[in-house]
Design a protein around this motif. Sequence first.
Motif, mmCIF file in Angstrom:
data_model
loop_
_atom_site.group_PDB
_atom_site.id
_atom_site.type_symbol
_atom_site.label_atom_id
_atom_site.label_comp_id
_atom_site.label_asym_id
_atom_site.label_seq_id
_atom_site.Cartn_x
_atom_site.Cartn_y
_atom_site.Cartn_z
ATOM 1 N N GLU A 46 9.235 -59.944 43.461
ATOM 2 C CA GLU A 46 10.490 -60.276 44.118
ATOM 3 C C GLU A 46 11.484 -59.738 43.535
ATOM 4 O O GLU A 46 11.717 -59.372 42.207
ATOM 5 N N VAL A 47 12.718 -59.668 44.344
ATOM 6 C CA VAL A 47 13.768 -59.153 43.782
ATOM 7 C C VAL A 47 14.552 -60.284 43.534
ATOM 8 O O VAL A 47 14.646 -61.242 43.950
ATOM 9 N N VAL A 48 15.215 -60.205 42.458
ATOM 10 C CA VAL A 48 15.890 -61.469 41.459
ATOM 11 C C VAL A 48 17.286 -61.066 41.810
ATOM 12 O O VAL A 48 18.175 -62.012 41.649
ATOM 13 N N ALA A 49 18.026 -59.655 41.748
ATOM 14 C CA ALA A 49 19.368 -59.300 41.731
ATOM 15 C C ALA A 49 19.577 -58.039 42.268
ATOM 16 O O ALA A 49 18.690 -57.033 41.954
ATOM 17 N N ALA A 50 20.702 -57.977 42.955
ATOM 18 C CA ALA A 50 20.843 -56.230 43.130
ATOM 19 C C ALA A 50 22.399 -56.235 43.340
ATOM 20 O O ALA A 50 23.174 -57.134 43.457
ATOM 21 N N ILE A 51 22.785 -54.855 43.537
ATOM 22 C CA ILE A 51 24.043 -54.544 43.192
ATOM 23 C C ILE A 51 24.536 -53.312 44.100
ATOM 24 O O ILE A 51 23.754 -52.483 44.207
ATOM 25 N N THR A 52 25.457 -53.233 44.811
ATOM 26 C CA THR A 52 25.746 -52.271 45.954
ATOM 27 C C THR A 52 26.341 -51.010 44.726
ATOM 28 O O THR A 52 26.501 -51.005 43.729
ATOM 29 N N ARG A 53 25.997 -49.667 45.577
ATOM 30 C CA ARG A 53 26.474 -48.641 44.850
ATOM 31 C C ARG A 53 27.807 -48.454 44.127
ATOM 32 O O ARG A 53 27.888 -47.987 42.903
ATOM 33 N N GLY A 54 28.622 -49.282 44.618
ATOM 34 C CA GLY A 54 30.033 -49.048 44.020
ATOM 35 C C GLY A 54 30.265 -50.496 43.238
ATOM 36 O O GLY A 54 31.664 -50.748 42.609
ATOM 37 N N ALA A 55 29.437 -51.462 43.271
ATOM 38 C CA ALA A 55 29.324 -52.673 42.509
ATOM 39 C C ALA A 55 30.413 -53.739 43.111
ATOM 40 O O ALA A 55 30.708 -54.519 42.623
ATOM 41 N N GLY A 56 30.624 -53.427 44.692
ATOM 42 C CA GLY A 56 31.358 -54.214 45.111
ATOM 43 C C GLY A 56 30.773 -55.469 45.759
ATOM 44 O O GLY A 56 31.416 -56.518 46.002
ATOM 45 N N SER A 57 29.532 -55.553 45.866
ATOM 46 C CA SER A 57 28.636 -56.695 46.028
ATOM 47 C C SER A 57 27.601 -56.928 45.443
ATOM 48 O O SER A 57 27.011 -56.155 44.732
ATOM 49 N N THR A 58 27.196 -58.071 45.129
ATOM 50 C CA THR A 58 25.809 -58.395 44.321
ATOM 51 C C THR A 58 25.168 -59.479 45.053
ATOM 52 O O THR A 58 25.729 -60.198 46.106
ATOM 53 N N TYR A 59 23.681 -59.538 44.891
ATOM 54 C CA TYR A 59 22.891 -60.455 45.558
ATOM 55 C C TYR A 59 22.012 -61.204 44.260
ATOM 56 O O TYR A 59 21.658 -60.532 43.270
ATOM 57 N N TYR A 60 21.998 -62.489 44.250
ATOM 58 C CA TYR A 60 20.999 -63.195 43.484
ATOM 59 C C TYR A 60 20.095 -64.010 44.232
ATOM 60 O O TYR A 60 20.603 -64.641 45.062
ATOM 61 N N ASP A 62 18.153 -67.330 44.800
ATOM 62 C CA ASP A 62 18.328 -68.796 44.369
ATOM 63 C C ASP A 62 18.041 -69.255 42.834
ATOM 64 O O ASP A 62 18.671 -69.851 42.180
ATOM 65 N N SER A 63 16.867 -68.873 42.619
ATOM 66 C CA SER A 63 16.192 -69.284 41.185
ATOM 67 C C SER A 63 17.070 -68.609 40.118
ATOM 68 O O SER A 63 16.719 -69.224 38.867
ATOM 69 N N VAL A 64 17.743 -67.592 40.192
ATOM 70 C CA VAL A 64 18.607 -67.163 38.998
ATOM 71 C C VAL A 64 19.770 -67.290 39.145
ATOM 72 O O VAL A 64 20.751 -66.834 38.124
ATOM 73 N N LYS A 65 20.555 -67.848 40.505
ATOM 74 C CA LYS A 65 21.995 -67.638 40.593
ATOM 75 C C LYS A 65 22.528 -68.434 39.670
ATOM 76 O O LYS A 65 21.987 -69.726 39.093
ATOM 77 N N GLY A 66 23.663 -67.911 39.052
ATOM 78 C CA GLY A 66 24.377 -68.745 38.023
ATOM 79 C C GLY A 66 24.095 -68.658 36.565
ATOM 80 O O GLY A 66 24.631 -68.874 35.638
ATOM 81 N N ARG A 67 22.864 -67.966 36.323
ATOM 82 C CA ARG A 67 22.106 -67.520 35.038
ATOM 83 C C ARG A 67 22.173 -66.068 34.795
ATOM 84 O O ARG A 67 22.355 -65.704 33.626
ATOM 85 N N PHE A 68 22.000 -65.187 35.907
ATOM 86 C CA PHE A 68 21.635 -63.935 35.601
ATOM 87 C C PHE A 68 23.028 -63.296 36.320
ATOM 88 O O PHE A 68 23.564 -63.431 37.244
ATOM 89 N N THR A 69 23.287 -61.976 35.449
ATOM 90 C CA THR A 69 24.389 -61.299 36.020
ATOM 91 C C THR A 69 24.002 -59.755 36.149
ATOM 92 O O THR A 69 23.697 -59.227 35.151
ATOM 93 N N ILE A 70 24.096 -59.030 37.306
ATOM 94 C CA ILE A 70 23.639 -57.586 37.230
ATOM 95 C C ILE A 70 24.953 -56.666 37.345
ATOM 96 O O ILE A 70 25.911 -57.281 37.876
ATOM 97 N N SER A 71 24.839 -55.557 36.776
ATOM 98 C CA SER A 71 25.956 -54.585 36.543
ATOM 99 C C SER A 71 25.264 -53.325 36.564
ATOM 100 O O SER A 71 24.163 -53.159 36.364
ATOM 101 N N ARG A 72 26.497 -52.506 36.664
ATOM 102 C CA ARG A 72 25.916 -51.215 36.623
ATOM 103 C C ARG A 72 27.054 -49.996 35.970
ATOM 104 O O ARG A 72 28.324 -50.452 36.022
ATOM 105 N N ASP A 73 26.591 -48.974 35.483
ATOM 106 C CA ASP A 73 27.543 -48.127 34.855
ATOM 107 C C ASP A 73 26.994 -46.761 35.577
ATOM 108 O O ASP A 73 26.031 -46.034 34.977
ATOM 109 N N ASN A 74 27.639 -46.201 36.739
ATOM 110 C CA ASN A 74 27.257 -44.971 37.263
ATOM 111 C C ASN A 74 27.348 -43.744 36.337
ATOM 112 O O ASN A 74 26.818 -42.864 36.619
ATOM 113 N N ALA A 75 28.475 -43.758 35.577
ATOM 114 C CA ALA A 75 28.579 -42.416 34.628
ATOM 115 C C ALA A 75 27.198 -42.418 33.707
ATOM 116 O O ALA A 75 27.272 -41.245 33.549
#
Length: 127
Positions: A46-60, A62-75
């Motif tokens: 299952e997908v638990v978190a996702a982030i758009t290519r520019g980090a403008g939007s995220t998805y979580y 329900d089971s992890v919302k409020g506990r997990f945070t996704i981020s990215r460093d494109n460099a």
Amino acid sequence: QVQLVESGGGLVQDGGSLRLSCAASGRTFSTNAMGWFRQAPGKEREVVAAITRGAGSTYYADSVKGRFTISRDNAKNTVFLQMNSLKPEDTAVYHCNAVIWPIYGGSPRLKADFGSWGQGTQVTVSS
């Protein structure tokens, strides 16, 4: 295909924290939305978190919302998953991969032609 290498898993107690990292090879990382998936024994991936290519939007999920945070460093071609307040039900092998962002709602889904699955990183939460 892009190579994906996950790290940062481990054994933690209920309520603990972990930070997962996923390093991707290749130059297509920054042009793709990325997601973290998990698969527990006997369950579907299952997908638990996702982030758009520019980090403008995220998805979580329900089971992890409020506990997990996704981020990215494109460099650095890296995506992260900060996991707090871990629960035994979070125990699974965690993988990252590219995702296709939903247009009309719902959850992001795997972009099948981006990269082969890495070996993943095991997260075990003890009660």
